[in-house]
Design a protein around this motif. Structure first.
Motif, PDB file in Angstrom:
ATOM      1  N   PHE A 125     -37.406  20.201  20.573  1.00  0.00           N
ATOM      2  CA  PHE A 125     -36.890  19.256  19.776  1.00  0.00           C
ATOM      3  C   PHE A 125     -36.992  19.956  18.252  1.00  0.00           C
ATOM      4  N   ILE A 126     -38.233  20.604  18.334  1.00  0.00           N
ATOM      5  CA  ILE A 126     -38.554  21.287  16.874  1.00  0.00           C
ATOM      6  C   ILE A 126     -37.686  22.196  16.692  1.00  0.00           C
ATOM      7  N   LEU A 127     -37.345  23.278  17.702  1.00  0.00           N
ATOM      8  CA  LEU A 127     -36.449  24.271  17.476  1.00  0.00           C
ATOM      9  C   LEU A 127     -35.186  23.727  16.977  1.00  0.00           C
ATOM     10  N   ILE A 128     -34.551  22.826  17.587  1.00  0.00           N
ATOM     11  CA  ILE A 128     -33.176  22.095  17.439  1.00  0.00           C
ATOM     12  C   ILE A 128     -33.136  21.657  16.007  1.00  0.00           C
ATOM     13  N   LEU A 129     -34.302  20.902  15.548  1.00  0.00           N
ATOM     14  CA  LEU A 129     -34.322  20.226  14.197  1.00  0.00           C
ATOM     15  C   LEU A 129     -34.541  21.247  13.249  1.00  0.00           C
ATOM     16  N   ASN A 130     -35.387  22.512  13.415  1.00  0.00           N
ATOM     17  CA  ASN A 130     -35.442  23.675  12.407  1.00  0.00           C
ATOM     18  C   ASN A 130     -34.117  24.058  12.207  1.00  0.00           C
ATOM     19  N   THR A 131     -33.489  24.270  13.253  1.00  0.00           N
ATOM     20  CA  THR A 131     -32.019  24.982  13.063  1.00  0.00           C
ATOM     21  C   THR A 131     -31.231  24.130  12.548  1.00  0.00           C
ATOM     22  N   THR A 132     -31.114  22.875  12.846  1.00  0.00           N
ATOM     23  CA  THR A 132     -30.030  22.038  12.305  1.00  0.00           C
ATOM     24  C   THR A 132     -30.230  22.006  10.589  1.00  0.00           C
ATOM     25  N   VAL A 133     -31.605  21.677  10.516  1.00  0.00           N
ATOM     26  CA  VAL A 133     -31.958  21.331   8.964  1.00  0.00           C
ATOM     27  C   VAL A 133     -31.574  22.833   7.956  1.00  0.00           C
ATOM     28  N   GLU A 134     -31.770  23.903   8.795  1.00  0.00           N
ATOM     29  CA  GLU A 134     -31.346  25.165   8.029  1.00  0.00           C
ATOM     30  C   GLU A 134     -30.016  25.279   7.679  1.00  0.00           C
ATOM     31  N   LYS A 135     -29.183  24.889   9.003  1.00  0.00           N
ATOM     32  CA  LYS A 135     -27.705  24.706   8.801  1.00  0.00           C
ATOM     33  C   LYS A 135     -27.006  24.188   7.711  1.00  0.00           C
ATOM     34  N   ILE A 136     -27.669  22.891   7.762  1.00  0.00           N
ATOM     35  CA  ILE A 136     -27.331  21.856   6.786  1.00  0.00           C
ATOM     36  C   ILE A 136     -27.595  22.391   5.374  1.00  0.00           C
ATOM     37  N   LYS A 137     -28.734  23.002   5.291  1.00  0.00           N
ATOM     38  CA  LYS A 137     -29.158  23.800   3.833  1.00  0.00           C
ATOM     39  C   LYS A 137     -28.126  24.622   3.593  1.00  0.00           C
ATOM     40  N   GLN A 138     -27.639  25.511   4.459  1.00  0.00           N
ATOM     41  CA  GLN A 138     -26.757  26.562   4.040  1.00  0.00           C
ATOM     42  C   GLN A 138     -25.475  26.120   3.788  1.00  0.00           C
ATOM     43  N   ILE A 139     -25.014  25.056   4.433  1.00  0.00           N
ATOM     44  CA  ILE A 139     -23.744  24.647   4.153  1.00  0.00           C
ATOM     45  C   ILE A 139     -23.611  23.934   2.629  1.00  0.00           C
ATOM     46  N   LYS A 140     -24.883  23.325   2.590  1.00  0.00           N
ATOM     47  CA  LYS A 140     -24.996  22.846   1.115  1.00  0.00           C
ATOM     48  C   LYS A 140     -24.862  23.854   0.004  1.00  0.00           C
ATOM     49  N   GLU A 141     -25.629  24.908   0.377  1.00  0.00           N
ATOM     50  CA  GLU A 141     -25.618  26.038  -0.723  1.00  0.00           C
ATOM     51  C   GLU A 141     -24.509  26.665  -0.892  1.00  0.00           C
ATOM     52  N   ASN A 142     -23.642  26.698   0.284  1.00  0.00           N
ATOM     53  CA  ASN A 142     -22.468  27.150   0.124  1.00  0.00           C
ATOM     54  C   ASN A 142     -21.516  26.440  -0.427  1.00  0.00           C
ATOM     55  N   LYS A 143     -21.411  25.289  -0.355  1.00  0.00           N
ATOM     56  CA  LYS A 143     -20.755  24.079  -1.166  1.00  0.00           C
ATOM     57  C   LYS A 143     -20.785  24.361  -2.539  1.00  0.00           C
ATOM     58  N   GLU A 144     -22.267  24.349  -3.074  1.00  0.00           N
ATOM     59  CA  GLU A 144     -22.600  24.640  -4.380  1.00  0.00           C
ATOM     60  C   GLU A 144     -22.128  25.755  -4.996  1.00  0.00           C
ATOM     61  N   ASN A 145     -22.223  26.755  -4.214  1.00  0.00           N
ATOM     62  CA  ASN A 145     -21.833  28.228  -4.773  1.00  0.00           C
ATOM     63  C   ASN A 145     -20.373  28.251  -4.855  1.00  0.00           C
ATOM     64  N   LYS A 146     -19.602  27.707  -4.058  1.00  0.00           N
ATOM     65  CA  LYS A 146     -17.888  27.420  -4.481  1.00  0.00           C
ATOM     66  C   LYS A 146     -17.836  26.617  -5.462  1.00  0.00           C
TER      67      LYS A 146
END
Lengths: 146, 375
Positions: A125-146
């Motif tokens: 559960f922790i691994l899935i949660l950590n990965t998901t949160v990281e990915k959401i963060k990355q997607i947000k950052e990518n959107k902001e950069n665009k």
């Protein structure tokens, strides 16, 4: 190299002891023989026999008599003496109980297995949660950069 | 004030009656607990109230016994209220971040519960019935509230001895663990350095962790859900970020208040007749066995994991898997520095230590489930 051999030996010992405990728990230890409930038969039963192989009588545990420490009344059904009302003190007898050990060894195996299963689920559960949160963060950052 | 000398003589006579000698012995035991608490600073928050309570309930015709018995009835006997409320405070004190950044550390917490089950086998072998053996074994959880909870749920005859052993050994972790760890590891292994990434965990993860752990444990071991639920509730108060004053209250006022009551309440079980038995000594011995095998199993699991992992783990951190928080983590950190003065293991051992806290509760729940099904 030496360390690796030592580690493999330790691992082998651990696994061997785990298997031994499991086998011990499943098959049961060599407990002393018990007497057949039918006194006339007089046969000896193995610790895990429920029926006498000679006369077929079902084995029942002999009842332990409790004796009141004060008036020595041994005909007591409750833990209180009917004569004087005092609580009957059960004496703790320190004898090695291999039958109980088998039962406990089974709990040991099931307990350790249970803990590792629950822990495994929590780790997943922790691994899935950590990965998901990281990915959401990355997607947000990518959107902001665009 | 009307002073009646006859009462004094009557009470002194009680001590010289059959079995009355046990009372002064209990005063001495109470005195020793107070001494250890004040002079040696061994778990003073609990050993001091327990020591004083032991004297209080063992005075001839003690008028305090009824009050303390009543506290025991409402605080422990009836739904294990005190240990559960104390768990809210403990949950609010724990920071799970080191564990969440490196979740595989949780395996050590699980492995270090082996001592509990091993002691169960030993206690059963020595002739304790299953419920008492399980209550004795839970001393190995190195967690006072869990020990009280399990021993009381199983209606053990030895609650007082179990409590005294549990809290004494928790205080003795810096004495018990180092020789066992040194015995199980080489100096080279103790020198293994572990990299700490210091990665931050998101707030969402910290909030979801207590909720999900409660649900998972609740589904697997429903008997432990009260313990884990209260622990995780306390942690949720801490991590949610909007209940800072409640979190502070839970960590300080609530935890202190319950600790005061808990210590003195346990003393209700420390009456001379209940406590001064040969079994008490055996229980204290078995408690030590539990702590030793917890430590041993934690270290051995780390060694086994080293066989399969590229990044080597310092096997000592496995020993922090017992839940004596934070003493066990400090012991490991200190031993790391002893082997190599640049070897900082604190964050890793803290992660293992908090996982031990969760694992010990799970172990308690599983033990309850298995034993209750058999008794």
């Amino acid at each position: 190299m030496k360390k690796r051999i030592l580690s493999v030996v330790i691992l082998a010992l651990c696994l061997a002891s785990l298997f031994a405990v499991s086998a011990f728990a499943i098959s049961g230890p060599d407990a002393p023989l018990k007497d057949c409930t039918n006194e006339e038969c007089g046969a000896k039963l193995n610790a895990y026999d429920n029926f006498c192989s000679k006369c077929g009588t079902k084995y029942t545990e002999p009842e332990e008599e409790e004796i009141c420490q004060v008036c020595k009344d041994d005909n007591i059904e409750t833990t209180y003496c009917p004569e004087c009302g005092r609580q009957v003190e059960k004496e703790m007898k320190f004898k090695l109980d291999f039958e109980a050990l088998g039962e406990s060894a089974m709990i040991l195996c099931k307990g350790m297995l249970g803990i590792f299963i629950v822990t495994g689920i929590i780790i997943a559960f922790i691994l899935i949660l950590n990965t998901t949160v990281e990915k959401i963060k990355q997607i947000k950052e990518n959107k902001e950069n665009k | 004030m009307n002073f009646d000398l006859s009462v004094l003589w009557e009470n002194i006579a009680e001590i010289f009656k059959d079995g009355g000698w046990k009372m002064p012995v209990m005063w001495i035991i109470g005195g020793v607990l107070i001494f250890l608490a004040i002079k040696k600073e061994m778990e003073p928050t609990l050993l001091l109230p327990m020591g004083f309570g032991a004297i209080l309930v063992n005075l001839p015709n003690s008028g305090a016994k009824d009050v303390i018995d009543h506290l025991f009835d409402i605080g422990i006997d009836s739904h294990e209220l005190f240990p559960l409320i104390l768990f809210i405070g403990i949950g609010a004190m724990i920071d799970f971040e080191p564990l969440l950044t490196n979740p595989k550390l949780m395996l050590f917490g699980a492995g270090a519960q082996f001592g509990i089950f091993f002691t169960l086998c030993m206690a059963s072998l020595l002739g304790f019935d299953l419920k008492d053996a399980a209550s004795i074994a839970i001393i190995g959880a190195a967690d006072g509230p869990t020990s009280i909870f399990v021993a009381n749920m199983l209606n053990s005859n030895y609650t007082a001895a179990i409590m005294v052993a549990a809290y004494s050994y928790m205080a003795l972790v810096p004495v018990i663990q180092p020789p066992i760890i040194k015995l199980c590891t080489t100096k080279k292994e103790r020198k293994i350095r572990m990299e700490y990434t210091g990665r931050k965990v998101s707030k969402l993860t910290k909030i979801l962790f207590p909720i999900v752990v409660t649900v998972i444990v609740g589904l697997v071991a429903p008997d432990a859900v009260a313990l884990i639920g209260f622990l995780m509730f306390g942690n949720l108060i801490r991590e949610c970020g909007v209940l800072n004053s409640l979190s502070e209250t839970a960590q300080k006022v609530l935890a202190n208040l319950i600790t005061i009551f808990l210590g003195i309440t346990i003393a209700s079980q420390m009456t001379a007749n209940e406590f001064l038995k040969f079994e008490t000594l055996v229980i204290i011995g078995l408690g030590l066995v539990a702590f030793i095998f917890d430590t041993f199993a934690g270290v051995m699991l780390a060694k086994i994991m080293n066989l399969f992992s590229k990044k080597k783990i310092n096997p000592m951190i496995g020993a922090a898997g017992i839940s004596a928080f934070p003493m066990s983590a400090r012991v490991v950190h200190k031993l790391g520095l002893e082997a190599d003065n640049q070897n900082f293991l604190l964050m890793h051992s803290i992660g293992v230590n908090v996982s031990g806290q969760v694992a010990s509760v799970i172990a308690g729940g599983l033990l309850l489930a298995f034993v209750q099904a058999l008794v």
